[in-house]
Design an enzyme around this catalytic site. Structure first.
Site, PDB file in Angstrom:
ATOM      1  N   GLU A  78      12.568 -16.289  -0.669  1.00  0.00           N
ATOM      2  CA  GLU A  78      12.215 -15.504   0.523  1.00  0.00           C
ATOM      3  C   GLU A  78      11.999 -16.372   1.771  1.00  0.00           C
ATOM      4  OE1 GLU A  78      10.099 -11.479  -0.420  1.00  0.00           O
ATOM      5  OE2 GLU A  78       8.821 -13.113  -1.075  1.00  0.00           O
ATOM      6  N   HIS A  97       3.388 -15.857   3.841  1.00  0.00           N
ATOM      7  CA  HIS A  97       3.775 -14.583   3.233  1.00  0.00           C
ATOM      8  C   HIS A  97       3.022 -14.462   1.908  1.00  0.00           C
ATOM      9  CE1 HIS A  97       5.864 -11.306   1.452  1.00  0.00           C
ATOM     10  NE2 HIS A  97       6.352 -12.060   0.495  1.00  0.00           N
ATOM     11  N   HIS A  99       0.949 -11.621  -1.218  1.00  0.00           N
ATOM     12  CA  HIS A  99       0.771 -10.309  -1.858  1.00  0.00           C
ATOM     13  C   HIS A  99      -0.681 -10.218  -2.335  1.00  0.00           C
ATOM     14  CE1 HIS A  99       4.741 -12.160  -3.308  1.00  0.00           C
ATOM     15  NE2 HIS A  99       5.084 -11.422  -2.275  1.00  0.00           N
ATOM     16  N   HIS A 167       4.946  -4.198  -0.946  1.00  0.00           N
ATOM     17  CA  HIS A 167       5.306  -5.596  -1.200  1.00  0.00           C
ATOM     18  C   HIS A 167       4.161  -6.554  -0.859  1.00  0.00           C
ATOM     19  CE1 HIS A 167       8.483  -9.014  -0.475  1.00  0.00           C
ATOM     20  NE2 HIS A 167       7.347  -9.494  -0.928  1.00  0.00           N
TER      21      HIS A 167
HETATM   22 ZN    ZN Z   1       7.098 -11.491  -1.320  1.00  0.00          ZN
END
Ligand code: ZN
Length: 271
Positions: A78, A97, A99, A167
């Protein structure tokens, strides 16, 4: 003798471990830093859980998210998230980034995270949403194509964070310590917002309060203090990253800055 690039690479490894230790990153997620000597490149670990990242794992990428040297290791799939945001936002120096469990209920329910305590103001007044399905239909939800990264960067716009439906979230900062503070306080804010819901309807900060508290909480003395505190906690847990190996430091020359177009230069000056 340590050089500036070695210093920031070691700081980036430390940021990976701090964000993991404070519950923002887990087995997945990543944090990057714009190259201090070349705004046309960024630094990011090889594919590895952030709690384990060492300075020697950190690699250089172009803003098209291509490694500057042929990779011998697995890369994060990603990474376009990082490159596309650095392309769109010359003011952004660091990107994370994640989660995190604290924000996932909001990303799943499509309910906004709003600043409900003073340190939560560091995320700004609004955190927009981005739904990959809107533009790209059925995917595996990983942001891997440049057009997906650009779409996410558009949704982020001028904001400090964006929630990614079903996500996770992506957070940006004007510096690494600022980013780490914002990412951790945004998660704390989400937890408090959720808990406050069991007591009643949480009252968000007023717009003026968000502006005032947001800026004071990102002052260098404040983010240095939080960085020191989170580093101490990591140290107490025996989870500090090792130093960068000398041979690795010697092998990696400081790159010549890549060419910045006049348009990018003008945009950078405006911001
Ligand atoms: Zn991700």
């Amino acid at each position: 003798m340590p050089d500036k690039v070695t210093d920031v690479i070691e700081e980036l490894a430390l940021a990976n471990r701090i964000l993991a230790h404070e519950g923002v990153l887990d087995a997945f997620g990543h944090v990057s830093l714009r190259h201090p000597a070349d705004p046309g490149r960024y630094l990011l670990s090889r594919s590895r859980s952030p709690a384990l990242v060492e300075p020697d794992d950190i690699l250089e990428f172009t803003l098209d998210s291509e490694p500057t040297r042929p990779p011998k290791v697995q890369l994060y799939s990603e990474r376009v998230i990082h490159g596309c945001i650095y392309q769109a936002r010359p003011d952004v120096i660091a990107v994370c980034h994640h989660h995190a469990p604290a924000i996932m209920p909001f990303a799943v329910a499509g309910k906004p995270v709003v600043p409900v305590f003073h340190l939560g103001a560091t995320m700004g007044e609004d955190v927009p949403f981005w739904d990959q399905h809107d533009e790209f239909g059925d995917t595996n939800l990983l942001v891997v194509k440049p057009e997906e990264g650009r779409s996410l960067a558009r949704a982020l716009g001028r904001h400090s964070a964006v929630l990614m439906d079903r996500h996770g979230a992506t957070v940006v900062g004007g510096g690494l310590k600022e980013l780490v503070s914002r990412a951790i306080f945004m998660c704390q804010n989400a937890e408090y917002q959720m808990r406050a819901l069991t007591l009643g309807v949480p009252q968000p900060l007023h717009r003026g309060e968000i502006k005032l508290a947001g800026s004071i909480n990102l002052q260098p003395n404040v983010v240095t203090r939080t960085w020191e505190y989170w580093t101490m906690r990591l140290e107490a847990a025996g989870a500090m990253p090792p130093r960068r190996t000398a041979t690795k430091a010697a092998r990696r020359p400081v790159p010549k800055p890549s060419r910045v177009t006049p348009r990018e230069r003008r945009k950078g000056r405006r911001r």
